[in-house]
Design an enzyme around this catalytic site. Structure first.
Site, PDB file in Angstrom:
ATOM      1  N   PRO A 274      -1.799  31.803   5.324  1.00  0.00           N
ATOM      2  CA  PRO A 274      -2.987  31.016   5.650  1.00  0.00           C
ATOM      3  C   PRO A 274      -2.708  29.524   5.529  1.00  0.00           C
ATOM      4  O   PRO A 274      -1.941  29.091   4.678  1.00  0.00           O
ATOM      5  CB  PRO A 274      -3.988  31.453   4.579  1.00  0.00           C
ATOM      6  CG  PRO A 274      -3.130  31.775   3.394  1.00  0.00           C
ATOM      7  CD  PRO A 274      -1.861  32.366   3.965  1.00  0.00           C
ATOM      8  N   GLY A 275      -3.311  28.752   6.391  1.00  0.00           N
ATOM      9  CA  GLY A 275      -3.239  27.296   6.275  1.00  0.00           C
ATOM     10  C   GLY A 275      -4.652  26.752   6.263  1.00  0.00           C
ATOM     11  O   GLY A 275      -5.218  26.381   5.236  1.00  0.00           O
ATOM     12  N   ARG A 276      -5.263  26.793   7.446  1.00  0.00           N
ATOM     13  CA  ARG A 276      -6.602  26.244   7.627  1.00  0.00           C
ATOM     14  C   ARG A 276      -7.643  26.844   6.675  1.00  0.00           C
ATOM     15  O   ARG A 276      -8.498  26.126   6.161  1.00  0.00           O
ATOM     16  CB  ARG A 276      -7.045  26.529   9.069  1.00  0.00           C
ATOM     17  CG  ARG A 276      -8.337  25.871   9.485  1.00  0.00           C
ATOM     18  CD  ARG A 276      -8.811  26.461  10.826  1.00  0.00           C
ATOM     19  NE  ARG A 276      -7.765  26.490  11.811  1.00  0.00           N
ATOM     20  CZ  ARG A 276      -7.507  25.497  12.671  1.00  0.00           C
ATOM     21  NH1 ARG A 276      -8.253  24.422  12.661  1.00  0.00           N
ATOM     22  NH2 ARG A 276      -6.529  25.619  13.542  1.00  0.00           N
ATOM     23  N   TYR A 317      -7.765  19.417  21.123  1.00  0.00           N
ATOM     24  CA  TYR A 317      -8.314  20.745  21.447  1.00  0.00           C
ATOM     25  C   TYR A 317      -9.804  20.707  21.789  1.00  0.00           C
ATOM     26  O   TYR A 317     -10.422  21.764  21.844  1.00  0.00           O
ATOM     27  CB  TYR A 317      -8.223  21.691  20.240  1.00  0.00           C
ATOM     28  CG  TYR A 317      -6.959  21.728  19.451  1.00  0.00           C
ATOM     29  CD1 TYR A 317      -5.743  22.047  20.042  1.00  0.00           C
ATOM     30  CD2 TYR A 317      -6.996  21.512  18.081  1.00  0.00           C
ATOM     31  CE1 TYR A 317      -4.597  22.122  19.266  1.00  0.00           C
ATOM     32  CE2 TYR A 317      -5.857  21.591  17.303  1.00  0.00           C
ATOM     33  CZ  TYR A 317      -4.653  21.898  17.916  1.00  0.00           C
ATOM     34  OH  TYR A 317      -3.539  21.988  17.154  1.00  0.00           O
ATOM     35  N   CYS A 343      -7.179   2.327  22.148  1.00  0.00           N
ATOM     36  CA  CYS A 343      -7.309   1.989  23.562  1.00  0.00           C
ATOM     37  C   CYS A 343      -7.130   3.234  24.418  1.00  0.00           C
ATOM     38  O   CYS A 343      -6.181   3.326  25.210  1.00  0.00           O
ATOM     39  CB  CYS A 343      -6.280   0.937  23.942  1.00  0.00           C
ATOM     40  SG  CYS A 343      -6.517  -0.570  23.027  1.00  0.00           S
ATOM     41  N   TYR A 372      -4.712  20.283   9.463  1.00  0.00           N
ATOM     42  CA  TYR A 372      -4.355  19.714  10.764  1.00  0.00           C
ATOM     43  C   TYR A 372      -5.039  18.363  10.982  1.00  0.00           C
ATOM     44  O   TYR A 372      -5.423  18.015  12.094  1.00  0.00           O
ATOM     45  CB  TYR A 372      -4.667  20.713  11.898  1.00  0.00           C
ATOM     46  CG  TYR A 372      -4.031  22.058  11.634  1.00  0.00           C
ATOM     47  CD1 TYR A 372      -2.655  22.210  11.784  1.00  0.00           C
ATOM     48  CD2 TYR A 372      -4.771  23.142  11.173  1.00  0.00           C
ATOM     49  CE1 TYR A 372      -2.048  23.431  11.503  1.00  0.00           C
ATOM     50  CE2 TYR A 372      -4.167  24.357  10.883  1.00  0.00           C
ATOM     51  CZ  TYR A 372      -2.813  24.489  11.048  1.00  0.00           C
ATOM     52  OH  TYR A 372      -2.211  25.682  10.760  1.00  0.00           O
TER      53      TYR A 372
HETATM   54  C1  LIG Z   1       0.326  27.680  12.064  1.00  0.00           C
HETATM   55  C2  LIG Z   1       0.866  28.907  11.460  1.00  0.00           C
HETATM   56  C3  LIG Z   1       0.221  29.499  10.373  1.00  0.00           C
HETATM   57  C4  LIG Z   1      -1.058  28.971   9.794  1.00  0.00           C
HETATM   58  O1  LIG Z   1      -2.132  29.129  10.660  1.00  0.00           O
HETATM   59  P1  LIG Z   1      -3.626  28.879  10.147  1.00  0.00           P
HETATM   60  O2  LIG Z   1      -4.450  29.078  11.344  1.00  0.00           O
HETATM   61  O3  LIG Z   1      -3.674  27.480   9.640  1.00  0.00           O
HETATM   62  O4  LIG Z   1      -3.901  29.873   9.079  1.00  0.00           O
HETATM   63  C5  LIG Z   1       0.770  30.625   9.829  1.00  0.00           C
HETATM   64  N1  LIG Z   1       1.914  31.156  10.315  1.00  0.00           N
HETATM   65  C6  LIG Z   1       2.573  30.613  11.359  1.00  0.00           C
HETATM   66  C7  LIG Z   1       3.809  31.242  11.842  1.00  0.00           C
HETATM   67  C8  LIG Z   1       2.065  29.475  11.968  1.00  0.00           C
HETATM   68  O5  LIG Z   1       2.714  28.951  13.017  1.00  0.00           O
END
Ligand SMILES: *Cc1c(COP(=O)(O)O)cnc(C)c1O
Length: 413
Positions: A274-276, A317, A343, A372
């Site tokens: 997970p990231g987001r 996006y 600009c 992000y």
């Molecule tokens: C970007 C990415 C993530 C994280 O995605 P989220 O939508 O931020 O959870 C995880 N794994 C891979 C391989 C990614 O490219």
């Protein structure tokens, strides 16, 4: 109180008014809540507690060192998407067995670094890349731990620019080809196949694509088991979305329930990336209003000191972020285009927003900008990267200072 909320009419992060931070170090700046990061990490971790699992936080969502160290302290491992992110992870204190390395175009140097370090898995994206990893590993007299990234041809039902699991996308190896390919890997002395990897996109707000992705990974695992190939883990990637506009999205518990209902029959370790879902709601971009002017039709332009150089998602996006005043004025709402100073006519953070007309000098906060956001900031127009602040309860500190003009020119002749 943890997170972003109004205390009387003033927006605060935990117990610190955003205006206090902006006053002290200027704008634009990112403000993060350590409390939200902790809460969201733990929520996901607990949701998967019935199954052996490891969270490999996706560094690309936000890799400011202090934040990465905070996640490490919470027990997270990491997913690196470049050589730079691998080095960042090492400097944040992670060891190679805590790092998985993903990326659709890994360079020979990046692969060699990952092989020599002995990362937990290199998530390989093609047959050709597996050959190259094998070659590098044998050259160094070692075996590289690899996972095969499959492309299951699943529509993430997210934005096309952040969908990665369709066969028309550049990512991964088609599921139909993966079994044959994995069988062939037994002949490669430089490779140890340890897992299957899948990641079908980002900002996924329905459970079904995530469940189907897990099912595709399981399908390959069981085919390989039938061939006598044993794996260590299934990596289901990231992608769980957050609510940018207040509508309901799947919870960590619902996500875990869907994934584990598919994978619980295996004893394999489940990896999550997970990231987001962890960082997104934990950060805001704070900007100051530098101009307010009427436009035809009774609308207003509200010009901020932050734009696409600080937060690119709306322009990249068409992403939606709520934008709120840091100090609420009890005045009637008007319709505003909230724009940046660049600009470029695409430099609009929010179109046709309803809010009390801000005054020059007011502060606004762009919400849910923790993922992000700062990582995509740029120096376009010779603008300095914004400062970043981490709030923890009543305390706050600068975790990344604003760039100076000397920083900007440091690499130049
Ligand atoms: C970007 C990415 C993530 C994280 O995605 P989220 O939508 O931020 O959870 C995880 N794994 C891979 C391989 C990614 O490219």
């Amino acid at each position: 109180m943890t997170g972003f909320s109004y205390h009387d009419s003033t927006l605060a992060c935990d117990d610190v008014p955003l205006a206090e931070i902006a006053q002290a170090i200027g704008t634009p700046l990112y403000v993060y809540s350590a409390g939200i990061i902790q809460a969201r990490y733990r929520e996901l971790d607990e949701a998967f507690s019935s199954h052996r699992h490891t969270i490999h936080y996706a560094l690309k969502a936000n890799s400011t060192l202090a934040i990465v160290r905070l996640l490490r302290a919470l027990g997270s491992a990491v997913d690196a998407n470049s050589g730079g992110e691998i080095e960042l992870a090492l400097r944040a204190g992670f060891i190679p067995p805590q790092i998985v390395f993903t990326g659709v175009g890994k360079s020979p140097d990046e692969l060699a670094r990952a092989v020599v370090l002995g990362v937990k898995a290199i998530n390989a994206e093609s047959a050709g890349e597996l050959e190259r990893i094998d070659h590098i590993a044998r050259h160094h007299g070692t075996r590289a731990r690899v996972a095969v990234r499959i492309n299951p041809d699943i529509d993430a039902l997210s934005h096309p620019h952040i969908s990665t699991g369709l066969k028309t996308n550049k990512f991964g190896i088609p599921l139909e080809e993966a079994r044959q390919l994995c069988r062939g890997l037994r002949m490669h002395e430089g490779l140890e196949l340890v897992g299957v990897h899948i990641h079908v996109g980002s900002q996924i707000t329905t459970i079904e694509p995530l469940r189907r992705a897990a099912a595709a990974a399981l399908e390959l695992w069981s085919d390989l088991a039938a061939d006598g190939i044993r794996l260590e883990h299934l990596d289901v990637g990231g992608g769980l979305g957050i609510s940018y506009d207040g509508t309901l999205v799947p919870t960590a518990a619902e996500y875990a329930q869907a994934v584990l209902s598919v994978l619980e029959s295996t004893e394999l370790e489940v990896l999550l990336e997970p990231g987001r879902a962890i960082l997104g709601p934990a950060g805001v971009l704070v900007a100051r209003v530098v101009d307010v002017k009427p436009q035809p039709g009774g609308y207003w332009f509200v010009v901020l000191d932050a734009g696409m150089t600080e937060l690119l998602r709306p322009m990249l996006y068409g992403a939606y972020h709520r934008i709120v005043p840091a100090d609420h004025r009890p005045e009637p709402e008007v319709t505003c285009d909230i724009v940046g100073p660049l600009c470029e006519s695409s430099d609009t953070l929010g179109a046709e927003r309803r809010l009390p007309l801000p005054h020059v000098g007011d502060l606004v906060a762009v919400l849910d900008a923790g993922a992000y956001g700062s990582v995509m900031a740029s120096n376009y127009n010779r603008r300095s990267m914004p400062a970043e602040v981490l709030v923890d309860g009543t305390r706050w500190r600068v975790i990344r200072r604003r760039q100076t003009i000397d920083d900007l020119l440091a690499c130049e002749e």
